[in-house]
Design an enzyme around this catalytic site. Structure first.
Site, PDB file in Angstrom:
ATOM      1  N   TRP A 158       0.810  -1.229   0.000  1.00  0.00           N
ATOM      2  CA  TRP A 158       0.000   0.000   0.000  1.00  0.00           C
ATOM      3  C   TRP A 158       0.843   1.278   0.000  1.00  0.00           C
ATOM      4  O   TRP A 158       0.306   2.354  -0.211  1.00  0.00           O
ATOM      5  CB  TRP A 158      -0.911   0.020   1.243  1.00  0.00           C
ATOM      6  CG  TRP A 158      -0.133  -0.276   2.504  1.00  0.00           C
ATOM      7  CD1 TRP A 158      -0.017  -1.495   3.118  1.00  0.00           C
ATOM      8  CD2 TRP A 158       0.681   0.633   3.254  1.00  0.00           C
ATOM      9  NE1 TRP A 158       0.827  -1.399   4.203  1.00  0.00           N
ATOM     10  CE2 TRP A 158       1.259  -0.105   4.312  1.00  0.00           C
ATOM     11  CE3 TRP A 158       0.974   1.997   3.142  1.00  0.00           C
ATOM     12  CZ2 TRP A 158       2.120   0.480   5.252  1.00  0.00           C
ATOM     13  CZ3 TRP A 158       1.833   2.573   4.064  1.00  0.00           C
ATOM     14  CH2 TRP A 158       2.396   1.814   5.106  1.00  0.00           C
ATOM     15  N   ASN A 159       2.145   1.176   0.266  1.00  0.00           N
ATOM     16  CA  ASN A 159       2.873   2.438   0.496  1.00  0.00           C
ATOM     17  C   ASN A 159       3.153   3.216  -0.795  1.00  0.00           C
ATOM     18  O   ASN A 159       3.237   4.438  -0.781  1.00  0.00           O
ATOM     19  CB  ASN A 159       4.141   2.214   1.332  1.00  0.00           C
ATOM     20  CG  ASN A 159       5.143   1.315   0.670  1.00  0.00           C
ATOM     21  OD1 ASN A 159       4.819   0.588  -0.271  1.00  0.00           O
ATOM     22  ND2 ASN A 159       6.364   1.331   1.166  1.00  0.00           N
ATOM     23  N   LYS A 182      -2.253  -8.677  -7.589  1.00  0.00           N
ATOM     24  CA  LYS A 182      -3.072  -8.498  -6.386  1.00  0.00           C
ATOM     25  C   LYS A 182      -2.515  -7.306  -5.614  1.00  0.00           C
ATOM     26  O   LYS A 182      -1.495  -7.388  -4.938  1.00  0.00           O
ATOM     27  CB  LYS A 182      -3.058  -9.724  -5.475  1.00  0.00           C
ATOM     28  CG  LYS A 182      -4.153  -9.602  -4.406  1.00  0.00           C
ATOM     29  CD  LYS A 182      -3.813 -10.246  -3.076  1.00  0.00           C
ATOM     30  CE  LYS A 182      -2.931  -9.443  -2.175  1.00  0.00           C
ATOM     31  NZ  LYS A 182      -3.498  -8.206  -1.620  1.00  0.00           N
ATOM     32  N   PRO A 183      -3.206  -6.155  -5.715  1.00  0.00           N
ATOM     33  CA  PRO A 183      -2.751  -4.993  -4.948  1.00  0.00           C
ATOM     34  C   PRO A 183      -3.140  -5.138  -3.484  1.00  0.00           C
ATOM     35  O   PRO A 183      -3.933  -6.003  -3.132  1.00  0.00           O
ATOM     36  CB  PRO A 183      -3.524  -3.830  -5.589  1.00  0.00           C
ATOM     37  CG  PRO A 183      -4.754  -4.449  -6.168  1.00  0.00           C
ATOM     38  CD  PRO A 183      -4.407  -5.873  -6.515  1.00  0.00           C
ATOM     39  N   GLY A 236       6.857  -6.129  -0.457  1.00  0.00           N
ATOM     40  CA  GLY A 236       6.169  -6.086   0.828  1.00  0.00           C
ATOM     41  C   GLY A 236       7.125  -6.441   1.945  1.00  0.00           C
ATOM     42  O   GLY A 236       8.342  -6.270   1.806  1.00  0.00           O
ATOM     43  N   SER A 237       6.582  -6.963   3.003  1.00  0.00           N
ATOM     44  CA  SER A 237       7.403  -7.215   4.188  1.00  0.00           C
ATOM     45  C   SER A 237       8.300  -8.444   4.004  1.00  0.00           C
ATOM     46  O   SER A 237       7.974  -9.361   3.240  1.00  0.00           O
ATOM     47  CB  SER A 237       6.493  -7.421   5.397  1.00  0.00           C
ATOM     48  OG  SER A 237       5.671  -8.541   5.178  1.00  0.00           O
ATOM     49  N   GLU A 258      11.113  -7.739  -3.297  1.00  0.00           N
ATOM     50  CA  GLU A 258      11.529  -6.403  -2.824  1.00  0.00           C
ATOM     51  C   GLU A 258      10.974  -6.277  -1.422  1.00  0.00           C
ATOM     52  O   GLU A 258       9.786  -6.010  -1.236  1.00  0.00           O
ATOM     53  CB  GLU A 258      10.943  -5.306  -3.727  1.00  0.00           C
ATOM     54  CG  GLU A 258      11.356  -5.398  -5.192  1.00  0.00           C
ATOM     55  CD  GLU A 258      12.731  -4.825  -5.455  1.00  0.00           C
ATOM     56  OE1 GLU A 258      13.348  -4.279  -4.527  1.00  0.00           O
ATOM     57  OE2 GLU A 258      13.199  -4.949  -6.598  1.00  0.00           O
ATOM     58  N   LEU A 259      11.816  -6.495  -0.413  1.00  0.00           N
ATOM     59  CA  LEU A 259      11.313  -6.657   0.958  1.00  0.00           C
ATOM     60  C   LEU A 259      11.690  -5.474   1.844  1.00  0.00           C
ATOM     61  O   LEU A 259      12.015  -4.398   1.358  1.00  0.00           O
ATOM     62  CB  LEU A 259      11.818  -7.998   1.515  1.00  0.00           C
ATOM     63  CG  LEU A 259      11.576  -9.193   0.587  1.00  0.00           C
ATOM     64  CD1 LEU A 259      12.129 -10.477   1.181  1.00  0.00           C
ATOM     65  CD2 LEU A 259      10.099  -9.352   0.247  1.00  0.00           C
ATOM     66  N   CYS A 292      10.243   1.751   1.948  1.00  0.00           N
ATOM     67  CA  CYS A 292      11.185   0.687   2.265  1.00  0.00           C
ATOM     68  C   CYS A 292      12.614   1.212   2.297  1.00  0.00           C
ATOM     69  O   CYS A 292      13.469   0.614   2.928  1.00  0.00           O
ATOM     70  CB  CYS A 292      11.053  -0.418   1.235  1.00  0.00           C
ATOM     71  SG  CYS A 292      11.145   0.214  -0.427  1.00  0.00           S
ATOM     72  N   GLU A 389      12.248  -2.254  11.425  1.00  0.00           N
ATOM     73  CA  GLU A 389      11.823  -1.264  10.434  1.00  0.00           C
ATOM     74  C   GLU A 389      10.746  -0.396  11.104  1.00  0.00           C
ATOM     75  O   GLU A 389       9.719  -0.923  11.542  1.00  0.00           O
ATOM     76  CB  GLU A 389      11.250  -2.017   9.233  1.00  0.00           C
ATOM     77  CG  GLU A 389      11.076  -1.170   8.017  1.00  0.00           C
ATOM     78  CD  GLU A 389      10.595  -1.991   6.810  1.00  0.00           C
ATOM     79  OE1 GLU A 389       9.916  -3.015   6.985  1.00  0.00           O
ATOM     80  OE2 GLU A 389      10.905  -1.567   5.686  1.00  0.00           O
TER      81      GLU A 389
END
Ligand code: NAP
Length: 487
Positions: A158-159, A182-183, A236-237, A258-259, A292, A389
């Site tokens: 969502w960011n 899938k957003p 995401g995370s 991409e974490l 991130c 984080e």
């Protein structure tokens, strides 16, 4: 303020499968809220396993036609999509501020940044070169060609509700792949608006499919288990990234992950102080600290520490907290209640572990999800706040003595996404840049992401790169052709 401000053709309350706007088979919906006000903005379908399978079917059926198009033809369609995004920039920005919260100047920036990937890959798709090798024997010839990997799945956060999607769709489509996206359930409207413009641009049915869902784990499971999906691209995370990595083992999918990050922002004694302060403010506080690559720990050398803190405090206190729709706002809300509770808890814990509050430190009166921009000093690498984080507008400052100590602290984390440092010494620039265990390093620069450069992390921050020619290669397979019997 409501969605009535946005061009209605861009507000979609449906998912998109095989060229059709559709509801969940169950009829269930998810409500989406404005984080600045708590107002409901609208609803999208709560799709699940059945709709995800249908989307994979659609992407599989569309693959042969799309991958057979000449790269130049795919480029023309991507370019048409880019042009429509630019034409609707203001509406896309407004929609994003409404559902995500960041100020309009930032959402306008993200729309342009997101679109830049589509423009770039429209061009780069024409440059998927093969190779001819020097053959080992006289009767052979050896070459390789690049081919699209196949059907791709993308799961996005969502960011950056626009750019995290275009960074995946654009190279996938340019390479000749089709995709199921899938957003995040927090920000589906920005994704669906992009989908509407892709359809308007003439991108054929089934090439892009979009599933909105509150059942991320179930949808993720279908995407990872299906052997027709040859690649999963996830942003995401780290926690969810590891789960998807494990789930993808069964079908040996290619992965782009991409974490999360824990970016050090190092200010050496010889830094240009004004540049370092400006860089720290933008790196730490843009998107309310929810990027991130946000500076997560600010490391400042002894000799410049107090001067830096004084100037940084003055700059941070200039930030204007409020609803992102107001032109003056420079710091919006965080995404939801869980996020603000976590941030408040981290600040309290840091103080109980010995950190000192310089400014901020509590929730802000602008609304339930607003946190005052905060600076903490006296932070050490042992404190929780230096190891997790933060994902909020909180800047912990760690004091250090010399280069070796700064590098040790910087690398003392399982993450390895972005790092930053400020110095005027060219020897130090090389030595420190080489020593940092990170995928990206900003040198006298607080913002480093753009479409021409390979964005991505090392260690537990992920694998694969987005942007640049590498971003295209990540959606292609190399096929080696060995030709014998040459007389
Ligand atoms: P998240 O919780 O991992 O969610 C990311 C996406 O994964 C969302 O679409 C989410 O769906 C979905 N998801 C959640 N659980 C899932 C599961 N079990 N299986 C499949 N999908 C699942 O992360 P977030 O809180 O949205 O985003 C913040 C994180 O993203 C931070 O750690 C940040 O550093 C990272 N990030 C990294 C980059 C990068 O380029 N390295 C860029 C931006 C953000 P729902 O939201 O619908 O639950």
């Amino acid at each position: 303020m409501s969605m009535n401000l946005v061009n209605r053709t861009l507000v979609k309350n449906a998912g998109h499968i095989a060229g059709e706007w559709c509801q969940a088979d169950s009829g269930a919906t998810i409500a989406v809220y404005n984080p600045a006000t708590g107002e409901p903005l609208g609803q999208v379908p709560d799709m699940g396993v059945i709709e995800t399978r249908a989307a994979i079917d659609a992407a599989s059926q569309a693959l042969a036609g799309w991958s057979a198009l000449a790269p130049k033809e795919r480029a023309r369609l991507l370019r048409a999509w880019y042009d429509l995004i630019i034409e609707h920039k203001e509406d896309l920005a407004l929609l994003m501020t409404l559902e995500q919260g960041k100020p309009l100047f930032e959402t306008r920036g993200e729309v342009m940044y997101g679109a830049s990937y589509i423009e770039w890959y429209a061009e780069e798709g024409k440059r998927a070169y093969g190779k001819v090798f020097a053959a080992p024997t006289a009767d052979k010839r050896a070459l390789s060609i690049q081919q699209p990997i196949g059907v791709v799945a993308a799961i996005t956060p969502w960011n950056f509700p626009n750019a995290m999607i275009t960074r995946k769709i654009a190279p996938a489509l340019a390479a000749g792949c089709t995709i199921v996206v899938k957003p995040s359930e927090e920000t589906p409207f920005s994704a669906l608006a992009l989908m509407a413009l892709a359809e308007q641009a003439g991108i054929p049915a089934g090439v892009i499919n979009m599933i909105t869902s509150s059942q991320a784990a179930a949808v993720g499971r279908v995407l990872t288990d299906d052997s027709r999906i040859r690649k999963l691209s996830f942003t995401g995370s780290t926690r969810v990234g590891k789960l998807l990595y494990a789930q993808s083992a069964e079908t040996v999918k290619k992965l782009s992950l991409e974490l999360g990050g824990n970016a050090p922002f190092i200010v050496f004694d010889d830094a240009d102080l004004d540049a370092a302060v400006a860089g720290a403010v933008i790196s730490k506080f843009r998107n309310a600290g929810q990027t991130c690559v946000c500076a997560n720990r600010i490391l400042v050398q002894d000799g410049i520490h107090d001067a830096f803190v004084a100037r940084f405090k003055a700059a941070v206190e200039q930030l204007v907290v409020g609803n992102g729709l107001n032109d003056a706002t420079t710091l919006g809300p965080v995404i939801n209640q869980a996020a603000i509770d976590k941030i408040a808890g981290m600040v309290d814990t840091a103080q109980s572990q010995g950190a000192s509050l310089v400014t901020g430190g509590q929730r802000h009166e602008a609304g339930a999800l607003f946190f005052a921009p905060t600076i903490l000093t006296g932070v050490t690498q042992q404190m929780d706040i230096a190891r997790q984080e933060i994902f909020g507008p909180v800047a912990p400052i760690i004091r250090f003595k010399d280069d070796a100590e700064a590098i040790n602290i910087a690398n003392d984390t399982p993450y390895g996404l972005a790092a930053y440092f400020y110095t005027e010494s060219h020897s130090r620039i090389w030595k420190v840049a080489e020593a940092l265990e990170y995928g990206m390093v900003g040198i006298n620069e607080g913002i480093l992401s753009n479409e021409i450069a390979p964005f991505g992390g090392v260690k537990e921050s992920g694998q694969g790169r987005e942007g640049s020619s590498q971003g295209l290669e990540d959606y292609m397979e190399t096929k080696y052709l060995c030709m014998g019997g040459i007389r």
